[in-house]
Enzyme design. Structure first.
Site, PDB file in Angstrom:
ATOM      1  N   ASP A 172       0.847  -1.190   0.000  1.00  0.00           N
ATOM      2  CA  ASP A 172       0.000   0.000   0.000  1.00  0.00           C
ATOM      3  C   ASP A 172       0.884   1.242   0.000  1.00  0.00           C
ATOM      4  OD1 ASP A 172       0.837   0.471   2.705  1.00  0.00           O
ATOM      5  OD2 ASP A 172      -0.739  -0.866   3.401  1.00  0.00           O
ATOM      6  N   LYS A 195      -4.297  -0.355  -1.931  1.00  0.00           N
ATOM      7  CA  LYS A 195      -5.073  -1.212  -1.031  1.00  0.00           C
ATOM      8  C   LYS A 195      -6.211  -0.442  -0.382  1.00  0.00           C
ATOM      9  CE  LYS A 195      -3.223  -2.490   2.954  1.00  0.00           C
ATOM     10  NZ  LYS A 195      -2.322  -3.180   3.903  1.00  0.00           N
ATOM     11  N   ALA A 228      -2.071 -13.065   6.368  1.00  0.00           N
ATOM     12  CA  ALA A 228      -1.465 -13.144   5.027  1.00  0.00           C
ATOM     13  C   ALA A 228      -2.393 -12.619   3.940  1.00  0.00           C
ATOM     14  CB  ALA A 228      -1.028 -14.579   4.691  1.00  0.00           C
ATOM     15  N   GLY A 229      -3.544 -12.047   4.324  1.00  0.00           N
ATOM     16  CA  GLY A 229      -4.518 -11.580   3.345  1.00  0.00           C
ATOM     17  C   GLY A 229      -3.981 -10.531   2.396  1.00  0.00           C
TER      18      GLY A 229
END
Length: 322
Positions: A172, A195, A228-229
């Site tokens: 991001d 993000k 871990a998304g």
């Protein structure tokens, strides 16, 4: 009166192995202590040797069980204070509550500030930590905070993989500045994921990849991962944009159980993490490489104790630390 100058390292229950690594680097014995967890959840701590007029270093991550870890750490600081320690330095490789660094919606607590106040009020004299979620958290403390970085250690280990045609990817815009440090260290270009996080579910949506990644190997970098998304979504976006092999470097990994399996099923070929949080015994070492930062913290302790500068450790670390 002559001061006692020997280093005294003690550990909380969360960071036993990490503290052992520090003691091995410094070639000193671990301080004797005891932790008891009672059946109802109550915690008891005891320092089992004299620390009067000694400079004491207590190692405890606020990590996998942050509430218990924090309360235990407060008890340790109080125990050292009541035992007349000369100084108490908290070695906190991972500070989980650093994520609560701002009041970004109504009627919420600034949790990192509450923790800072608690650590100070109970008697901590100094904090040594690594890769805070937001650097301004140092300003929440009135006592000195040494903020170390995992980037040189992770990059040095990653370079040994010999990956060519590489681009560093920030998940991001908020992590873009740190990603730029990675790219400068590795002498490669940088790309950024766009993000969007709608709630507190630990899941984020990747809207776009900004930068040229087609036909390149990609290294996703981040300060921590709980599920871990984010890094998996970025990895999928990179594949859609034509990236080849995908790697990741994460300072603090708290993956376990289902989240670990989720990572194994992802497009990420290999992830490098530190031992700031104790990793599961059964991790696939071909997919997850653990790089120890205990020597980095040990070097910081040695320099602090001998009144030497810690600044060199921020960007360029001694070879003995790798």
């Amino acid at each position: 009166m002559e001061r006692h100058t020997e280093i005294k390292i003690f550990t909380g229950s969360e960071s036993v192995k990490f503290a052992q690594g520090i003691c091995e680097y410094l070639n000193i014995p671990m301080g004797k202590s005891q932790v008891i967890k009672f059946s109802e959840g109550n915690t008891f701590v005891k320092v089992e040797e004299t620390v009067r007029d000694k400079d004491c270093y207590i190692v405890q991550s606020i990590g996998s069980n942050p509430n218990d870890n924090l309360v235990e750490l407060l008890f340790w600081i109080d125990a050292f204070k009541r035992a007349s320690a000369n100084s108490i330095t908290v070695i906190m490789p991972y500070f989980s509550y650093a994520k609560g660094d701002k009041k970004d919606e109504p009627r919420v607590s600034i949790r990192a500030r509450v923790c800072a106040d608690a650590l100070e009020s109970v008697g901590a004299d100094r904090i040594v930590t690594m890769d805070l979620h937001a650097p301004q958290i140092q300003g929440f403390f009135k006592i000195p905070v040494d903020h170390l970085f995992a980037m040189p250690v992770l990059c040095s280990h990653f370079k040994q993989l010999g990956v060519q045609d590489l681009v560093v990817v920030s998940p991001d815009a908020g992590y873009a500045k740190t990603a730029r440090h990675y790219s400068n260290f590795l002498q490669v270009p940088v790309a950024i994921g766009d993000k969007n996080r709608k709630d507190h579910s630990e899941q984020a949506e990747i809207l776009e990849i900004i930068g040229d990644v087609k036909g390149k190997n990609a290294l996703i970098v981040d300060d921590f991962t709980l599920s871990a998304g984010s890094i998996i979504n970025v990895a999928k976006g990179l594949k859609e944009k034509g990236a080849k092999d995908i790697y990741a470097c994460v300072s603090h990994s708290l993956l376990k159980g289902e989240t670990l399996e989720k990572f194994y099923n992802s497009p990420i070929k290999k992830m490098l993490v530190t031992d700031s949080v104790t990793q599961p015994q059964n991790i696939d070492k071909d997919r997850i490489e653990v790089c120890s930062v205990a020597p980095l913290f040990a070097e910081a302790i040695k320099r602090i104790h001998h009144r030497e500068s810690v600044t060199e450790l921020f960007d360029k670390i001694p070879d003995s630390v790798i």
